[in-house]
Motif scaffolding. Structure first.
Motif, PDB file in Angstrom:
ATOM      1  N   LEU A 266       1.105  -1.190  -0.048  1.00  0.00           N
ATOM      2  CA  LEU A 266      -0.012   0.311  -0.061  1.00  0.00           C
ATOM      3  C   LEU A 266       0.901   0.914   0.336  1.00  0.00           C
ATOM      4  O   LEU A 266       0.249   2.362  -0.091  1.00  0.00           O
ATOM      5  N   ALA A 271      -2.495   3.083  -1.506  1.00  0.00           N
ATOM      6  CA  ALA A 271      -3.667   2.932  -1.504  1.00  0.00           C
ATOM      7  C   ALA A 271      -4.621   3.171  -0.676  1.00  0.00           C
ATOM      8  O   ALA A 271      -4.463   2.878   0.768  1.00  0.00           O
ATOM      9  N   VAL A 273      -7.987   1.422   2.131  1.00  0.00           N
ATOM     10  CA  VAL A 273      -8.787   0.129   2.084  1.00  0.00           C
ATOM     11  C   VAL A 273      -9.823   0.244   3.345  1.00  0.00           C
ATOM     12  O   VAL A 273      -9.620   1.165   4.771  1.00  0.00           O
TER      13      VAL A 273
ATOM     14  N   ASP B 222       2.226   3.061  11.401  1.00  0.00           N
ATOM     15  CA  ASP B 222       3.110   1.514  11.688  1.00  0.00           C
ATOM     16  C   ASP B 222       4.022   2.371  10.674  1.00  0.00           C
ATOM     17  O   ASP B 222       4.049   2.601   9.563  1.00  0.00           O
ATOM     18  N   GLY B 226       5.202  -6.944  10.895  1.00  0.00           N
ATOM     19  CA  GLY B 226       5.247  -7.861  11.102  1.00  0.00           C
ATOM     20  C   GLY B 226       4.023  -7.914  11.985  1.00  0.00           C
ATOM     21  O   GLY B 226       3.141  -8.193  12.395  1.00  0.00           O
ATOM     22  N   THR B 229       2.209  -5.284  13.835  1.00  0.00           N
ATOM     23  CA  THR B 229       1.157  -4.793  13.233  1.00  0.00           C
ATOM     24  C   THR B 229      -0.211  -5.567  13.436  1.00  0.00           C
ATOM     25  O   THR B 229      -1.684  -5.650  13.802  1.00  0.00           O
ATOM     26  N   VAL B 242      -5.643   3.892   9.808  1.00  0.00           N
ATOM     27  CA  VAL B 242      -4.345   2.844   9.716  1.00  0.00           C
ATOM     28  C   VAL B 242      -3.288   4.372   8.966  1.00  0.00           C
ATOM     29  O   VAL B 242      -3.967   3.754   7.724  1.00  0.00           O
ATOM     30  N   VAL B 244      -0.259   3.075   6.809  1.00  0.00           N
ATOM     31  CA  VAL B 244       0.927   2.417   6.522  1.00  0.00           C
ATOM     32  C   VAL B 244       1.989   3.814   5.782  1.00  0.00           C
ATOM     33  O   VAL B 244       1.879   3.988   4.483  1.00  0.00           O
ATOM     34  N   CYS B 245       3.464   3.644   6.683  1.00  0.00           N
ATOM     35  CA  CYS B 245       3.937   4.775   6.959  1.00  0.00           C
ATOM     36  C   CYS B 245       5.375   3.982   5.916  1.00  0.00           C
ATOM     37  O   CYS B 245       6.107   4.532   5.218  1.00  0.00           O
ATOM     38  N   GLY B 246       5.603   2.698   6.644  1.00  0.00           N
ATOM     39  CA  GLY B 246       6.657   2.605   6.970  1.00  0.00           C
ATOM     40  C   GLY B 246       6.734   0.247   6.948  1.00  0.00           C
ATOM     41  O   GLY B 246       5.690   0.042   7.764  1.00  0.00           O
ATOM     42  N   GLN B 247       7.615  -0.223   6.638  1.00  0.00           N
ATOM     43  CA  GLN B 247       6.928  -1.730   6.726  1.00  0.00           C
ATOM     44  C   GLN B 247       8.457  -2.514   7.419  1.00  0.00           C
ATOM     45  O   GLN B 247       9.157  -3.498   6.439  1.00  0.00           O
ATOM     46  N   VAL B 273      -7.690   2.038   5.763  1.00  0.00           N
ATOM     47  CA  VAL B 273      -6.135   1.907   6.214  1.00  0.00           C
ATOM     48  C   VAL B 273      -5.592   2.556   4.109  1.00  0.00           C
ATOM     49  O   VAL B 273      -6.101   2.165   3.207  1.00  0.00           O
ATOM     50  N   LYS B 274      -4.338   2.951   5.121  1.00  0.00           N
ATOM     51  CA  LYS B 274      -4.179   4.118   3.493  1.00  0.00           C
ATOM     52  C   LYS B 274      -2.774   4.237   4.188  1.00  0.00           C
ATOM     53  O   LYS B 274      -1.531   4.512   5.285  1.00  0.00           O
ATOM     54  N   GLY B 275      -1.732   4.116   2.530  1.00  0.00           N
ATOM     55  CA  GLY B 275      -0.129   3.449   2.528  1.00  0.00           C
ATOM     56  C   GLY B 275       0.044   5.660   2.882  1.00  0.00           C
ATOM     57  O   GLY B 275      -0.750   6.399   1.746  1.00  0.00           O
ATOM     58  N   LEU B 276       1.446   5.551   2.957  1.00  0.00           N
ATOM     59  CA  LEU B 276       1.416   7.066   3.420  1.00  0.00           C
ATOM     60  C   LEU B 276       3.041   7.540   2.691  1.00  0.00           C
ATOM     61  O   LEU B 276       4.114   6.471   2.661  1.00  0.00           O
TER      62      LEU B 276
END
Lengths: 340, 340
Positions: A266, A271, A273, B222, B226, B229, B242, B244-247, B273-276
Motif C-alpha cells: 500500500l 491506496a 482500504v 505503522d 509484522g 501490526t 491506519v 501505513v508509513c513503513g514496513q 487503511v492507507k499508504g502514506l
C-alpha cells in the motif's frame, strides 16, 4: 391460509463449513402481533453471506445468534394482520423478519413494496440491502471517477452485479470475477461489464487481470477475499480505493486465515482500504432506494434473482451461497398468493 | 578543506539482508557546480529505511538505484561555492545530496538551515523529511481526535517519535512500541507517551496492547509491519484509521511475505487503511516546517539524533536501522567546521 407456522431454528454452531446440522425446522403457532406490529405472510426470504458471521460465538457488527434462536433475515411478504395505522391487511412490505411461514415485523422498520417497479424478490436484492450496499460502498468508499478501472469480485452476486453497473453508469471500465461461464456471460452480455473472468477456469489471476485491466486497478470492490484479492493488490494504481464489503472465501475458516501481506503493497500506491457496512448510511437509505428504483424502472440497472423453492429448502439456499449456486440474489420462495 | 572527494557507491544488489558488499567507497574529484547549483561541504547525511527499496530492481515510488550509482539522500552542509543568487558561500542548507564529503545540490531544491532553532542533525529528522512525514501522516491519514488512542510502531524512530508527540499535542492517548528499555524510557519519561512497550521483552503483543490500550485502537501509525501490526488489527475500533508509513520488518524479505489476513478484520471495524508518502504533501511542506520549527523552538516537540561518526561508517549507520541501533534519527557526521 396456513393456520400454523413453521420456522427454522439455529440448532448448532458450525465448525468450519456449515451443514444441515446447524438448522432445525420447528412447528409453532402463528405469532400474534403487538401494538405497532404487523403479522406478515412471508412470500420470499433472503439468505445472505453475512449470516455466517452471526453463527459464530464472537462479538461483531451483527449480534451472534444463540443456539435455539429463530433464523432471522430480510423478508418480503403480505400483511395479514396490522396493528399499525400505517399499513393495512393486503399491503406488501419488506423488512427484517424470520425464516418462517409468518413473521411479525415492527411497522416502523418496514418499507412498502411497489410491485409495479419490480417483482417481489428484487426487494431483497437490487432494491434491498444488497443494492444499497453496492450503492454506498461503491460511491462512498470506492469513489469512482470517469475513466477509472473498477474490479469487482463476486461480481455476479447480489451486491457485485449492482456495483459493476453503477460503476458503468459513472463512466468506469468494469472487470468482474465470477465462477461460471453463465455468470460471465450475464455480466458481459446483459449487464455491460467490459470484461469478466471465470476464476474457476483460470490459473493465474494476475495474468487475467493484466489482460482485462492492463492499466491497473483504480477501484477494487471486494466481496470475496482470498487469491483474487491477492492478485488485485499488487496491481492497485496510485491513490486506488478498496472497499472491503465481504470476504466470503474466509467466512468458513476457523482461526485467522493467512496469506500474502498487503500493507507493504500500500505504500507505493498510497491506496486506501476501507471496511464497509451499509448500516452506516442508514440516514441516506431513502436516497439510495429512490435512485436504485429509478434505474431499475428505466432498465438501466439489470438484476436477477435465483429463487429456491420452499421454506423447507432455506438452509440449502443459504449453504449454496458458499458454493456460488446463485446468480444475482439468492432468495427462497416461501409462499404464493395462489397457495393462501 | 579536503581537496578531494570520497563517495559511497551502490556496489551490489543485496539478496535479503544487505551487508557491506552492497557499498564501495570511491575517491573522486571535488565536483563542480553548474549554474543554479551549490557545492556543499557535507556536515551530516541521512540514512533512511526507504533506501532499502531503492536497492531493489523494481519500479516503486523512489527510482531504483543502478549498480554503480552514488548513494543519494538528504544532507545538511555548508555552501563552499554558490552559482546561485539565492545562497552565498558559508550558508548552511539542507537538501537531497549524496553520501560524500561534497555534494552538488540544485539551489532551487534546498532549504536554508537556522542553527538557532536546532542543531544541524535535527534538520534531517524532526525538521526534515521524517518530521514532515509524521506531521502529514498523522494529521491527514490518522485524523486524530482528542481522546483517541493512538498506537505507533517504531515509536522511538525518527518518524514515530514525532508522531506520538503530535498525537499528544492533539489530546490523544499514545502508546508506542520500541525495541529497548532505553527507548521506552525516552518515550514515556521525556516525550510524554502514555505507555510504551519493549516488544523485545514481551511475548504476547496482544496482551500488551490490552493493557496499554484497553479501549482499543483508534489510530495506528505503522512504521514496522509484522507481528506488532498483526496484534493491532484485531483491536482496531470502529472507524479506526491506519497510516501505513513503513514496513521495515519486511524490507529485507525476498518475495511476498505472508501473515494473518487483515481484510476480514476491517469489515466490522470499517477501519480505513492507507499508504502514506510524504511527497504527496509537497505543496504544504512550508506549513509543516513552520509548525514543527515552532514546536521544536518552544520545546513542545522533543527530538534526538543518533550520530554515527565519519563518512567511512555510513553503510554501518544504514545497516543499523534494521537492527534498531538508532534512537530518534540516525545520521552520519561527515565533517565539522573545525576539520575544514
Amino acid at each position: 391460509m396456513r393456520d400454523a407456522n413453521r420456522e427454522w431454528v439455529f440448532a448448532q454452531r458450525p465448525d468450519g463449513e456449515p451443514d444441515m446440522d446447524s438448522f432445525e425446522l420447528r412447528e409453532s403457532d402463528v405469532p400474534e402481533p403487538e401494538y405497532g406490529q404487523l403479522l406478515v405472510r412471508v412470500r420470499y426470504l433472503s439468505v445472505d453471506p453475512y449470516m455466517r458471521g452471526r453463527m459464530r460465538d464472537a462479538e461483531s457488527y451483527a449480534e451472534p445468534w444463540s443456539v435455539g434462536d429463530v433464523m432471522a433475515g430480510a423478508v418480503v411478504g403480505e400483511v395479514v394482520e396490522s396493528r399499525s395505522d400505517d399499513y393495512d391487511a393486503g399491503d406488501v412490505v419488506t423488512g427484517n423478519g424470520t425464516w418462517g411461514d409468518y413473521s411479525v415485523l415492527d411497522a416502523d422498520s418496514v418499507a412498502p413494496v411497489d410491485p409495479s417497479i419490480a417483482d417481489l424478490p428484487a426487494y431483497l436484492g437490487v432494491l434491498g440491502m444488497p443494492g444499497r450496499t453496492a450503492y454506498f460502498g461503491l460511491l462512498e468508499v470506492g469513489e469512482p471517477k470517469p475513466g477509472d478501472t473498477v474490479v469487482v469480485s463476486g461480481a455476479a452476486g447480489a451486491v457485485g452485479s449492482v456495483v459493476g453497473q453503477i460503476a458503468k453508469l459513472n463512466g468506469c471500465r468494469v472487470v468482474g470475477f465470477a465462477g461460471t461461464d453463465e455468470k460471465v456471460e450475464w455480466l458481459t452480455d446483459d449487464l455491460g461489464f467490459d470484461a469478466a473472468v471465470n476464476y474457476k477456469q483460470v490459473d493465474d489471476y494476475g495474468a487475467a487481470l493484466d489482460d482485462a485491466a492492463p492499466g491497473g486497478v483504480d477501484v477494487y470492490f471486494d466481496n470475496v477475499g482470498g487469491p483474487i484479492t491477492d492478485a488485485v493488490f499488487p496491481r492497485l494504481n496510485v491513490d486506488a480505493r478498496v472497499a472491503v464489503c465481504g470476504q466470503i472465501a474466509h467466512y468458513n475458516d476457523e482461526g485467522v486465515p493467512t496469506g500474502p501481506r498487503k500493507l507493504p503493497q500500500l505504500i507505493a500506491s498510497r491506496a486506501k482500504v476501507k471496511g464497509l457496512l451499509v448500516g452506516d448510511y442508514v440516514t441516506r437509505f431513502e436516497e439510495a432506494s429512490e435512485q436504485l428504483g429509478e434505474w431499475v424502472a428505466t432498465g438501466e440497472l439489470g438484476h436477477r434473482e435465483t429463487v429456491v423453492e420452499g421454506l423447507d429448502n432455506a438452509p440449502d439456499a443459504f449453504l449454496g451461497l458458499f458454493s456460488g449456486d446463485n446468480i444475482g440474489k439468492q432468495v427462497v420462495r416461501v409462499s404464493d398468493p395462489a397457495d393462501d
